[in-house]
Design a protein around this motif. Structure first.
Motif, mmCIF file in Angstrom:
data_model
loop_
_atom_site.group_PDB
_atom_site.id
_atom_site.type_symbol
_atom_site.label_atom_id
_atom_site.label_comp_id
_atom_site.label_asym_id
_atom_site.label_seq_id
_atom_site.Cartn_x
_atom_site.Cartn_y
_atom_site.Cartn_z
ATOM 1 N N HIS A 152 30.489 6.433 37.423
ATOM 2 C CA HIS A 152 30.498 6.566 38.908
ATOM 3 C C HIS A 152 31.699 7.586 39.422
ATOM 4 N N GLN A 153 32.802 7.599 38.457
ATOM 5 C CA GLN A 153 33.777 8.358 38.803
ATOM 6 C C GLN A 153 33.516 10.005 38.575
ATOM 7 N N PHE A 154 32.575 10.198 38.173
ATOM 8 C CA PHE A 154 32.162 11.511 37.786
ATOM 9 C C PHE A 154 30.986 12.350 38.847
ATOM 10 N N SER A 155 31.050 13.743 38.843
ATOM 11 C CA SER A 155 29.990 14.255 39.750
ATOM 12 C C SER A 155 28.966 14.197 39.019
ATOM 13 N N GLY A 156 27.668 14.783 39.558
ATOM 14 C CA GLY A 156 26.254 14.761 38.848
ATOM 15 C C GLY A 156 26.449 15.604 37.728
ATOM 16 N N GLY A 157 27.187 16.866 37.839
ATOM 17 C CA GLY A 157 27.158 17.962 36.807
ATOM 18 C C GLY A 157 27.841 17.359 35.767
ATOM 19 N N GLN A 158 29.151 16.684 35.997
ATOM 20 C CA GLN A 158 30.003 16.041 35.038
ATOM 21 C C GLN A 158 29.223 15.012 34.205
ATOM 22 N N ARG A 159 28.410 14.022 34.992
ATOM 23 C CA ARG A 159 27.702 13.257 34.307
ATOM 24 C C ARG A 159 26.803 13.667 33.263
ATOM 25 N N GLN A 160 26.125 14.645 33.809
ATOM 26 C CA GLN A 160 25.036 15.517 32.857
ATOM 27 C C GLN A 160 25.634 15.628 31.528
ATOM 28 N N ARG A 161 26.847 16.290 31.614
ATOM 29 C CA ARG A 161 27.956 16.920 30.576
ATOM 30 C C ARG A 161 27.920 15.594 29.791
ATOM 31 N N VAL A 162 28.212 14.589 30.205
ATOM 32 C CA VAL A 162 28.487 13.267 29.283
ATOM 33 C C VAL A 162 27.146 12.982 28.651
ATOM 34 N N GLY A 163 25.890 13.079 29.246
ATOM 35 C CA GLY A 163 24.768 13.111 28.566
ATOM 36 C C GLY A 163 24.636 13.748 27.526
ATOM 37 N N ILE A 164 25.035 15.253 27.682
ATOM 38 C CA ILE A 164 24.726 16.249 26.600
ATOM 39 C C ILE A 164 25.650 16.026 25.470
ATOM 40 N N ALA A 165 26.915 15.496 25.870
ATOM 41 C CA ALA A 165 27.826 14.920 24.827
ATOM 42 C C ALA A 165 27.527 13.922 23.853
ATOM 43 N N ARG A 166 26.775 12.865 24.690
ATOM 44 C CA ARG A 166 26.262 11.751 23.803
ATOM 45 C C ARG A 166 25.236 12.287 23.024
ATOM 46 N N ALA A 167 24.370 13.184 23.170
ATOM 47 C CA ALA A 167 23.337 13.481 22.435
ATOM 48 C C ALA A 167 23.961 14.509 21.196
ATOM 49 N N LEU A 168 24.935 15.232 21.579
ATOM 50 C CA LEU A 168 25.709 16.206 20.549
ATOM 51 C C LEU A 168 26.371 15.470 19.477
ATOM 52 N N ILE A 169 27.128 14.434 19.951
ATOM 53 C CA ILE A 169 28.051 13.874 19.016
ATOM 54 C C ILE A 169 27.331 13.506 17.439
ATOM 55 N N MET A 170 25.990 13.104 17.619
ATOM 56 C CA MET A 170 25.294 12.852 16.594
ATOM 57 C C MET A 170 24.915 14.023 15.692
ATOM 58 N N ASN A 171 25.298 15.143 16.055
ATOM 59 C CA ASN A 171 25.006 16.445 15.596
ATOM 60 C C ASN A 171 23.420 16.676 15.075
ATOM 61 N N PRO A 172 22.400 16.690 16.106
ATOM 62 C CA PRO A 172 20.934 16.149 15.913
ATOM 63 C C PRO A 172 20.316 17.657 15.531
ATOM 64 N N LYS A 173 19.380 17.647 15.028
ATOM 65 C CA LYS A 173 18.478 19.028 14.755
ATOM 66 C C LYS A 173 17.700 19.363 15.843
ATOM 67 N N LEU A 174 17.241 18.129 16.603
ATOM 68 C CA LEU A 174 16.391 18.623 17.733
ATOM 69 C C LEU A 174 16.834 17.712 19.034
ATOM 70 N N ILE A 175 17.188 18.338 20.371
ATOM 71 C CA ILE A 175 17.319 17.605 21.261
ATOM 72 C C ILE A 175 16.269 17.920 22.520
ATOM 73 N N ILE A 176 15.785 16.731 22.969
ATOM 74 C CA ILE A 176 14.659 16.489 24.019
ATOM 75 C C ILE A 176 15.596 16.611 25.136
ATOM 76 N N ALA A 177 15.493 17.536 26.144
ATOM 77 C CA ALA A 177 16.095 17.810 27.412
ATOM 78 C C ALA A 177 14.911 17.607 28.560
ATOM 79 N N ASP A 178 14.798 16.220 29.045
ATOM 80 C CA ASP A 178 13.785 16.036 29.815
ATOM 81 C C ASP A 178 14.226 16.107 31.497
ATOM 82 N N GLU A 179 14.143 17.333 31.762
ATOM 83 C CA GLU A 179 14.233 17.818 33.268
ATOM 84 C C GLU A 179 15.775 17.624 33.638
ATOM 85 N N CYS A 180 16.590 17.858 32.501
ATOM 86 C CA CYS A 180 18.252 17.370 32.668
ATOM 87 C C CYS A 180 18.820 18.336 33.741
ATOM 88 N N ILE A 181 18.273 19.398 34.319
ATOM 89 C CA ILE A 181 18.839 20.121 35.329
ATOM 90 C C ILE A 181 18.383 19.760 36.878
#
Length: 311
Positions: A152-181
């Motif tokens: 709750h201490q972040f803006s919408g754009g920053q929270r979405q960056r957190v979501g991207i970071a959570r996905a990226l930290i696993m170093n995945p081969k595929l990311i499903i971006a479900d209307e993320c913007i």
């Protein structure tokens, strides 16, 4: 692209939901497409067309009603073994549409991002895990001190960056971006999409990019699939779809895109498409190859008519 092996192969996917003893919702009906390593496949369509359902079926939040899913050579259609489940969970990640709803409000950002590492035992020590989180925060444009803040201490754009970071930290081969913007301001949308493109160049991650905004899909995607009422009505490269759309539904979507030139905008005529009165029956149609990788769903008679109107 043909000589490469698909990272994800979706074949004749059907996802039905039984709502009562007499009624079944056919959310996704006989959809097929491939995603190759390092590419972005854009999936577009109106609300309720089945885009998010496809994403959730692919990542196995839903069990497919019929069809097959092959990820990196592994069949992930039916009940997964423990080994296959771990492989999917570590190599396929999802960025959800609502950044606030998808983040646990009781956990700090550092805990949220590191959760996958903890579950799969990837880091030996807490210090190593913290270092990885700080590195991924820097990659998505957030500071190391953000690690101890709550969503709750972040803006919408920053929270979405957190979501991207959570996905990226696993170093995945595929990311499903479900209307993320879709929930972000236009200027923040550009930042997030550019960030995703930069990360793709650096890591070689493939994206299934689900969105409404055709202009943004054109910018980020190498190939596009157009979904309507659970059916993939047209698919092809970005250039094929935008320069020579054949299906009337695709044409109606493209005609609705505003033009930045006021003179051209005055001349723009938005086409309408009503499936009920169009005379087209998706259930009786089949996939026709137009050229290259450009496919359209329709009957032989409909294809003849479309090709005559699109020489």
């Amino acid at each position: 692209m043909e000589d490469k092996k698909p990272l994800l192969k979706v074949k004749n996917l059907k996802q039905y939901f039984r709502t009562s003893s007499k009624y079944t919702v056919k959310a996704v009906d006989d959809v097929s497409f491939d995603i190759y390593p390092g590419e972005t496949y854009g999936l577009v369509g109106e609300s309720g067309s089945g885009k998010s359902t496809i994403g959730r079926s692919v990542i196995r939040l839903y069990t497919p009603t019929a069809g097959s899913l092959t990820f990196d050579g592994r069949d992930i259609t039916d009940k997964l073994s423990k080994d296959d489940m771990n492989y999917v969970r570590t190599n396929m990640q999802m960025i959800f549409q609502d950044p606030m709803a998808s983040l646990n409000p009781r956990k700090k950002v550092g805990e949220i991002i590191a959760e996958g590492l903890v579950i799969h035992g990837i880091c030996a020590t807490k210090a190593e895990r913290t270092k990885m989180v700080e590195r991924i925060l820097d990659k998505v444009g957030l500071a190391p001190e953000h690690i101890d803040r709550y969503p709750h201490q972040f803006s919408g754009g920053q929270r979405q960056r957190v979501g991207i970071a959570r996905a990226l930290i696993m170093n995945p081969k595929l990311i499903i971006a479900d209307e993320c913007i879709s929930a972000l301001d236009v200027s923040i949308q550009a930042q997030v999409v550019n960030l995703m493109k930069d990360i793709q160049k650096e890591t070689g991650t493939a994206y299934l990019f689900i969105a409404h905004d055709l202009s943004m899909v054109k910018y980020i995607s190498s190939r596009i699939g157009v979904l309507h009422q659970g059916h993939l009505v047209e698919t092809g490269t970005t250039e094929e779809i935008f320069s020579r759309a054949i299906h009337p539904y695709t044409q109606s979507l493209l005609s609705a895109i505003p033009r930045p030139n006021p003179i051209l905008e005055k001349l723009r005529v938005a086409k309408t498409y009503d499936y009920a009165t169009s005379g087209i029956d998706y259930d009786k149609g089949s996939k026709h190859l137009v050229e290259g990788t450009h496919y359209v769903l329709g009957t032989d008679k409909e294809m003849e008519q479309w090709m005559a109107n699109n020489p």
